[in-house]
Motif scaffolding. Structure first.
Motif, PDB file in Angstrom:
ATOM      1  N   LEU C  78       0.866  -1.129  -0.026  1.00 55.28           N
ATOM      2  CA  LEU C  78      -0.114  -0.121   0.077  1.00 55.28           C
ATOM      3  C   LEU C  78       0.849   1.293   0.126  1.00 55.28           C
ATOM      4  O   LEU C  78       0.420   2.357  -0.425  1.00 55.28           O
ATOM      5  CB  LEU C  78      -0.918   0.019   1.267  1.00 55.28           C
ATOM      6  CG  LEU C  78      -2.091  -1.027   1.191  1.00 55.28           C
ATOM      7  CD1 LEU C  78      -3.088  -1.048   2.271  1.00 55.28           C
ATOM      8  CD2 LEU C  78      -3.071  -0.730  -0.275  1.00 55.28           C
ATOM      9  N   ALA C 158      -4.668   2.578  16.387  1.00 55.28           N
ATOM     10  CA  ALA C 158      -4.268   2.215  14.918  1.00 55.28           C
ATOM     11  C   ALA C 158      -5.245   2.878  13.992  1.00 55.28           C
ATOM     12  O   ALA C 158      -5.066   3.122  12.967  1.00 55.28           O
ATOM     13  CB  ALA C 158      -3.946   0.654  14.417  1.00 55.28           C
ATOM     14  N   ILE C 161      -5.323   6.524  13.940  1.00 61.96           N
ATOM     15  CA  ILE C 161      -3.991   7.115  13.198  1.00 61.96           C
ATOM     16  C   ILE C 161      -4.233   7.115  11.639  1.00 61.96           C
ATOM     17  O   ILE C 161      -4.099   7.697  10.580  1.00 61.96           O
ATOM     18  CB  ILE C 161      -2.806   6.632  13.606  1.00 61.96           C
ATOM     19  CG1 ILE C 161      -2.504   7.128  14.955  1.00 61.96           C
ATOM     20  CG2 ILE C 161      -1.631   7.020  12.487  1.00 61.96           C
ATOM     21  CD1 ILE C 161      -1.510   6.349  15.597  1.00 61.96           C
ATOM     22  N   ALA C 162      -4.811   5.633  11.172  1.00 61.12           N
ATOM     23  CA  ALA C 162      -4.757   5.387   9.626  1.00 61.12           C
ATOM     24  C   ALA C 162      -5.796   6.228   9.226  1.00 61.12           C
ATOM     25  O   ALA C 162      -6.012   6.095   7.956  1.00 61.12           O
ATOM     26  CB  ALA C 162      -5.056   3.857   9.662  1.00 61.12           C
ATOM     27  N   ARG C 164      -7.073   8.888   9.345  1.00 60.26           N
ATOM     28  CA  ARG C 164      -6.883  10.553   9.191  1.00 60.26           C
ATOM     29  C   ARG C 164      -6.536  10.925   7.992  1.00 60.26           C
ATOM     30  O   ARG C 164      -5.582  10.149   7.291  1.00 60.26           O
ATOM     31  CB  ARG C 164      -5.739  11.063  10.283  1.00 60.26           C
ATOM     32  CG  ARG C 164      -5.854  12.413  10.461  1.00 60.26           C
ATOM     33  CD  ARG C 164      -4.535  12.917  11.200  1.00 60.26           C
ATOM     34  NE  ARG C 164      -4.825  12.677  12.589  1.00 60.26           N
ATOM     35  CZ  ARG C 164      -3.789  12.190  13.486  1.00 60.26           C
ATOM     36  NH1 ARG C 164      -2.520  12.922  13.165  1.00 60.26           N
ATOM     37  NH2 ARG C 164      -4.050  12.088  14.714  1.00 60.26           N
ATOM     38  N   ARG C 165      -7.373  11.574   7.249  1.00 59.60           N
ATOM     39  CA  ARG C 165      -7.316  11.887   5.982  1.00 59.60           C
ATOM     40  C   ARG C 165      -6.802  13.238   5.665  1.00 59.60           C
ATOM     41  O   ARG C 165      -6.789  14.246   6.360  1.00 59.60           O
ATOM     42  CB  ARG C 165      -8.720  11.628   5.126  1.00 59.60           C
ATOM     43  CG  ARG C 165      -9.510  10.477   5.531  1.00 59.60           C
ATOM     44  CD  ARG C 165     -10.090   9.958   4.383  1.00 59.60           C
ATOM     45  NE  ARG C 165     -10.077   8.363   4.471  1.00 59.60           N
ATOM     46  CZ  ARG C 165      -9.307   7.562   3.748  1.00 59.60           C
ATOM     47  NH1 ARG C 165      -8.720   7.945   2.468  1.00 59.60           N
ATOM     48  NH2 ARG C 165      -9.323   6.203   3.626  1.00 59.60           N
ATOM     49  N   ASP C 166      -6.015  13.424   4.305  1.00 61.38           N
ATOM     50  CA  ASP C 166      -5.813  14.655   3.968  1.00 61.38           C
ATOM     51  C   ASP C 166      -7.012  15.565   3.769  1.00 61.38           C
ATOM     52  O   ASP C 166      -7.761  15.195   3.238  1.00 61.38           O
ATOM     53  CB  ASP C 166      -4.922  14.653   2.603  1.00 61.38           C
ATOM     54  CG  ASP C 166      -3.738  13.987   2.708  1.00 61.38           C
ATOM     55  OD1 ASP C 166      -3.190  13.953   3.971  1.00 61.38           O
ATOM     56  OD2 ASP C 166      -3.026  13.679   1.787  1.00 61.38           O
ATOM     57  N   GLU C 175     -21.089   4.103   2.221  1.00 68.58           N
ATOM     58  CA  GLU C 175     -21.703   3.029   1.905  1.00 68.58           C
ATOM     59  C   GLU C 175     -23.222   3.019   1.386  1.00 68.58           C
ATOM     60  O   GLU C 175     -23.845   3.453   2.336  1.00 68.58           O
ATOM     61  CB  GLU C 175     -21.400   1.929   2.860  1.00 68.58           C
ATOM     62  CG  GLU C 175     -21.337   0.296   2.691  1.00 68.58           C
ATOM     63  CD  GLU C 175     -21.437  -0.599   3.588  1.00 68.58           C
ATOM     64  OE1 GLU C 175     -21.908  -1.690   3.522  1.00 68.58           O
ATOM     65  OE2 GLU C 175     -20.639  -0.247   4.821  1.00 68.58           O
TER      66      GLU C 175
END
Lengths: 99, 322, 176
Positions: C78, C158, C161-162, C164-166, C175
């Motif tokens: 990724l 986790a 943290i993962a 979090r978006r720009d 969905e």
């Protein structure tokens, strides 16, 4: 197979992991090296448990397993974050508190 | 290892391989009948030697390696897939004494080895240097990681009830009490169904075969494989289902326990029956979409598995479950 | 000194584990490094069986090889950089790293060698998986609960943290 050979093997694995930790720049590569080191430590615990005197070694090894799994989860989350902000995962890019 | 242990290991290997060869023919026959065809009829009596003919054909074919493929991994992956799938068979007890590896930690080892089979599948997809193969490989990884959780949870139900992780002890417990699907039925039956679903997903079979969904991914991980390499991948998936059936029979259907006759026959019979049912499913159901697959695992199977584990723990503390 | 089957297996498996670890830290392709790590961990699992800890071996395979390795694979793929399909890794201070690692190994091995008389222990039979489970829930209960709390915290952390978006990236499609 004696306690001494087990310990020597574990020391060798640990040193190799340390080498990787010092030379890798790719974040995932560093995580891999840490895994090698944790694995070496685990080998020590189990060896001491087997060769008397430390019957709780196996329990401790289980705790180490759990800890490293947690560490990998967090580590990879950080790698994803690093990749998202820098489009790269070399650890020396992560030199700022805030991006 | 004693002589008896060696003999029983060899016997189990013979049983597994015979059932595999016969099962290949049985599957094609069954599939044919379900689609109003005859299936194989030419080679041998009622087409019985068709698997051998298939094997000879595959061995003769030229192995083609894509130019930009990772050669070592490309070569290594297919035999490894079959090897890992077969390794699990060594842990399954085929009779009270006929258990090649009668160890105390059978259940975790079986699940671990079954999960390990995923690594060579992924290797195959990655080494092919083909985007469809890689997509298939990534799907296989995501699927296996997700379905491994309900697999472990449901396998815990017999472990908790029988109070042992030794597969032979679990069967012996069922021999003394009841087969787990019979009683306690509200625990055994749902756990059995969940286990079968999770196992199918781990073996990448319909309705969970999105890693090789031929309508979208050509042939997934096996896209670039030819000849015997393809044969290995095909065989691995097949052995995985077969061994999975054996494990499910051991954990939930009483394993080698039967009212009369030799215990090996009962085990083989149960395994083949379960295997046929799985093939029946395969030819009747359609494939799930990738996101539906994930939703099923995490929104339904994992909570249901957790609830079952909790119920099983409570049940052992009640007067009936002691 | 006579050579027994156990010793030969130990030598072979130990050597493979060591070779695996070398390739783990030296492979130029990270994907290969991950697979070599799998070899090292698998071999260590076999050593665990030899050292009377089959349950740990099973958990090692289940957690590490089944879980951690697949996560690592995701991590590698990724975060693939554009125009760098080989995922080459740069090694800025190879000599210094080797020197430090060798020094550490020398110290460790020297210590073990000096204490070799104290380490002359005979193997004791394992107390079994049942004992391990009991001790986890009695003697080590606090550590056990702390570990489960840590795992929960790690999981939540986790995810946070993962996810979090720009700010410039559109949020994930809902969905349907």
């Amino acid at each position: 197979m004696t306690l001494t050979t087990c310990l020597i093997l574990s020391a060798a694995l640990f040193s190799v992991g340390l080498y990787g930790l010092l030379t890798r720049r790719h974040a995932v590569g560093i995580l891999l090296s840490i895994e090698v080191m944790a694995n070496a430590a685990n080998l020590n615990f189990v060896a001491f448990a087997h060769y008397g005197g430390a019957s709780w070694g196996q329990a401790f090894a289980l705790f180490v397993l759990g800890l490293t799994v947690a560490e990998v989860a967090i580590g990879l989350a950080l790698v994803m974050l690093l990749f998202r902000s820098h489009k790269d995962v070399l650890v020396d890019l992560a030199n700022a508190f805030k991006h | 290892m004693t002589l008896f242990a060696w003999l029983s290991s060899i016997l189990v290997a013979v049983i597994v391989l015979t059932v595999t060869a016969f099962g290949l023919w049985w599957e094609r026959k069954l599939a044919g009948r379900m689609q109003s065809r005859l299936g194989p009829t030419i080679v041998g009596p009622i087409g019985l030697f068709q698997p051998i003919a298939d094997l000879l054909k595959l061995v003769q074919k030229e192995p083609i390696i894509p130019q930009r493929a990772d050669r070592a991994l490309f070569w290594l992956a297919p035999p490894l897939t079959t090897l890992f799938a077969l390794l699990v068979a060594a842990l399954v007890p085929f009779g009270p004494k006929l258990a090649p590896a009668n160890i105390d930690v059978g259940v975790p080892l079986i699940i671990a080895l079954g999960g390990l089979a995923l690594i060579p599948v992924w290797m195959a997809g990655w080494a092919s240097h083909n985007k469809y193969a890689l997509l298939g490989a990534m799907r296989a990884v995501a699927q296996s990681v997700s379905y491994g959780v309900p697999l472990v949870l449901t396998a815990l139900v017999p472990v908790i009830l029988a109070g042992s992780m030794n597969l032979n002890s679990i069967v012996a417990w069922q021999h003394r009490h009841h087969w787990l699907v019979v009683w306690p039925v509200f625990l055994g039956l749902p756990a059995f169904i969940l286990f079968i679903l999770a196992m199918l997903a781990e073996a990448n079979r319909i309705p969970f075969d999105i890693p090789e969904a031929e309508s979208e991914l050509v042939a997934g991980v096996s896209t670039e494989y030819t000849g015997m390499h393809f044969g290995f991948i095909y065989l691995a998936e097949y052995v995985h289902t077969l061994v999975g059936s054996a494990v499910a029979s051991t954990l939930f259907l009483g394993g080698w326990d039967g009212p009369f006759g030799p215990s090996v026959l009962w085990m083989v019979l149960k395994t083949c029956l379960l295997f046929s049912v799985l093939y029946w499913l395969r030819w009747s159901l359609v494939r799930l979409r990738a996101d539906q697959l994930m939703a099923l695992a995490w929104k339904w199977l994992v909570p249901a598995g957790l609830a079952l584990v909790l119920l099983a723990a409570v049940w052992t503390q009640t007067p009936w479950g002691r | 000194m006579t050579f027994t089957a156990t010793m030969i297996v130990f030598a072979l498996v130990g050597a493979l584990a060591f070779v695996g670890s070398i390739f783990t830290v030296r492979s130029s392709k990270l994907v290969h490094a991950v697979l070599w790590l799998g070899v090292t961990l698998g071999m260590t699992a076999i050593l665990f069986v030899q050292l009377g800890a089959p349950f740990l071996a099973g958990i090692q395979l289940l957690l590490y090889v089944g879980g951690v390795m697949t996560l690592m694979i995701f991590g590698v793929l990724l975060t693939k950089r554009d125009g760098d399909s080989e995922l080459k890794t740069e090694e800025p201070s190879r000599e210094r790293g080797a020197l430090i690692a060798l020094a550490v190994f020398a110290v460790l091995a020297g210590t073990i060698w000096l204490g070799r008389d104290a380490l002359q222990r005979t193997a004791v039979p394992s107390l079994g998986t049942g004992w391990l489970g009991t001790s986890l829930l009695t003697r080590h209960l606090v550590a056990f609960e702390a570990l489960s709390a840590l795992l929960l915290a790690a999981m939540i952390g986790a995810i946070v943290i993962a996810r979090r978006r720009d700010p410039d990236q559109p949020s994930e499609p809902k969905e349907s």
